[in-house]
Design a protein around this motif. Sequence first.
Motif, PDB file in Angstrom:
ATOM      1  N   ASP A   1      43.953  42.070  49.122  1.00  0.00           N
ATOM      2  CA  ASP A   1      42.938  40.905  49.873  1.00  0.00           C
ATOM      3  C   ASP A   1      43.310  40.652  51.329  1.00  0.00           C
ATOM      4  O   ASP A   1      42.504  40.338  52.042  1.00  0.00           O
ATOM      5  CB  ASP A   1      43.212  39.771  48.923  1.00  0.00           C
TER       6      ASP A   1
ATOM      7  N   PRO B   1      37.339  35.981  39.536  1.00  0.00           N
ATOM      8  CA  PRO B   1      37.000  37.382  38.954  1.00  0.00           C
ATOM      9  C   PRO B   1      38.038  37.637  37.784  1.00  0.00           C
ATOM     10  O   PRO B   1      39.098  37.241  37.941  1.00  0.00           O
ATOM     11  CB  PRO B   1      37.135  38.179  39.991  1.00  0.00           C
ATOM     12  N   ALA B   2      37.465  38.310  36.828  1.00  0.00           N
ATOM     13  CA  ALA B   2      38.445  38.704  35.734  1.00  0.00           C
ATOM     14  C   ALA B   2      39.466  39.492  36.176  1.00  0.00           C
ATOM     15  O   ALA B   2      40.520  39.233  35.602  1.00  0.00           O
ATOM     16  CB  ALA B   2      37.629  39.338  34.532  1.00  0.00           C
ATOM     17  N   THR B   3      39.073  40.384  36.822  1.00  0.00           N
ATOM     18  CA  THR B   3      40.363  41.206  37.627  1.00  0.00           C
ATOM     19  C   THR B   3      40.422  41.168  38.999  1.00  0.00           C
ATOM     20  O   THR B   3      39.406  41.346  39.841  1.00  0.00           O
ATOM     21  CB  THR B   3      39.994  42.670  37.518  1.00  0.00           C
ATOM     22  N   VAL B   4      41.336  40.628  39.385  1.00  0.00           N
ATOM     23  CA  VAL B   4      41.566  39.923  40.827  1.00  0.00           C
ATOM     24  C   VAL B   4      42.266  40.703  41.397  1.00  0.00           C
ATOM     25  O   VAL B   4      43.366  41.387  40.826  1.00  0.00           O
ATOM     26  CB  VAL B   4      42.314  38.671  40.850  1.00  0.00           C
ATOM     27  N   PRO B   5      42.021  41.639  42.567  1.00  0.00           N
ATOM     28  CA  PRO B   5      42.851  42.675  43.404  1.00  0.00           C
ATOM     29  C   PRO B   5      44.226  42.048  43.807  1.00  0.00           C
ATOM     30  O   PRO B   5      44.361  40.728  43.725  1.00  0.00           O
ATOM     31  CB  PRO B   5      41.876  42.885  44.688  1.00  0.00           C
TER      32      PRO B   5
ATOM     33  N   GLN C   1      46.768  32.034  43.697  1.00  0.00           N
ATOM     34  CA  GLN C   1      46.373  33.264  44.303  1.00  0.00           C
ATOM     35  C   GLN C   1      46.238  33.193  45.752  1.00  0.00           C
ATOM     36  O   GLN C   1      46.492  33.890  46.360  1.00  0.00           O
ATOM     37  CB  GLN C   1      45.123  33.918  43.544  1.00  0.00           C
TER      38      GLN C   1
ATOM     39  N   ARG D   1      39.441  32.727  44.619  1.00  0.00           N
ATOM     40  CA  ARG D   1      40.830  32.733  44.513  1.00  0.00           C
ATOM     41  C   ARG D   1      41.292  31.563  44.094  1.00  0.00           C
ATOM     42  O   ARG D   1      41.109  30.483  44.767  1.00  0.00           O
ATOM     43  CB  ARG D   1      41.683  33.521  45.306  1.00  0.00           C
TER      44      ARG D   1
END
Length: 278
Positions: free
Chosen positions: A16, A7-11, A45, A41
């Motif tokens: 997670d 995803p462009a914006t990873v939590p 990540q 991920r």
Amino acid sequence: MATLKVPATVPPPEEDCEQLRKAFAGWGTNEALIIQILAHRNAAQRKLIRETYAATYGEDLLKDLDSELSSDFQRAVLLWTLDPCERDAYLANEAIKRLTASNWVIMEIACTRSSHDLFLVRKAYHARYKRSLEEDVSYHTTGDFRKLLVPLVSALRYEGDEINATLNQYNNQFGNAINKDLKADPEDDYLTLLRATIKCLTCPEKYFEKTLRLAINKLGTDELALTRVVVTQAEVNMQRIKEEYHKRNSVPLVRAIAGDTSGDFEKMLLALIGHEEA
């Protein structure tokens, strides 16, 4: 070229980790949530998630995944969550201990990783098993197999174009491609492995396409080979492998995998090769 969709914006990793704990809570495991997080991920990540999980909860994420999951899905998730060099070290050790078809896995790791990555694999192997990869390969192989595999796992391999020039020179001098001459005795296991070694070094996507084709088209799926190729290549060479598979079989790889697997195992593999429902 990687296919994995991150995803462009990873939590943040803390979020997670909290979601993974929720996936483990209660009577049943939320496998879909685990796939939603871990399959999207990248290696850095995932490493951060593991570190944050240990720091926050005082537990090993891999052990929790191991206890919560089962079967082929469990293996795919665990292998994916490992650092790539740890994963290769584990796969190599597993192949050495299994003593059947082990030569292929060892050759595959040695020939399709960069020299730097292979150095990290040897380092991870020694850290985990307190022995060197070279020593274990030497101990568990004999004859021509040992003469081939030990240098492959030991060497700082040259990665330029001259290896293809060498094979072209063989063709010019003897009038045949070297792989064709190595088919002189199709029943010779060593020559078969040597042909695969050359394919791995010169055109790895063709090697992996064939490995996937054989894994899927067998009478009964070879889940070990299927999982190994998808998990190890998802962030490396999957796009070319998918293109090669489609060209060779006239069927998209995603359709072949979907037709031969099911459940959470299927969903995990399809997420890793970059095809999933929104």
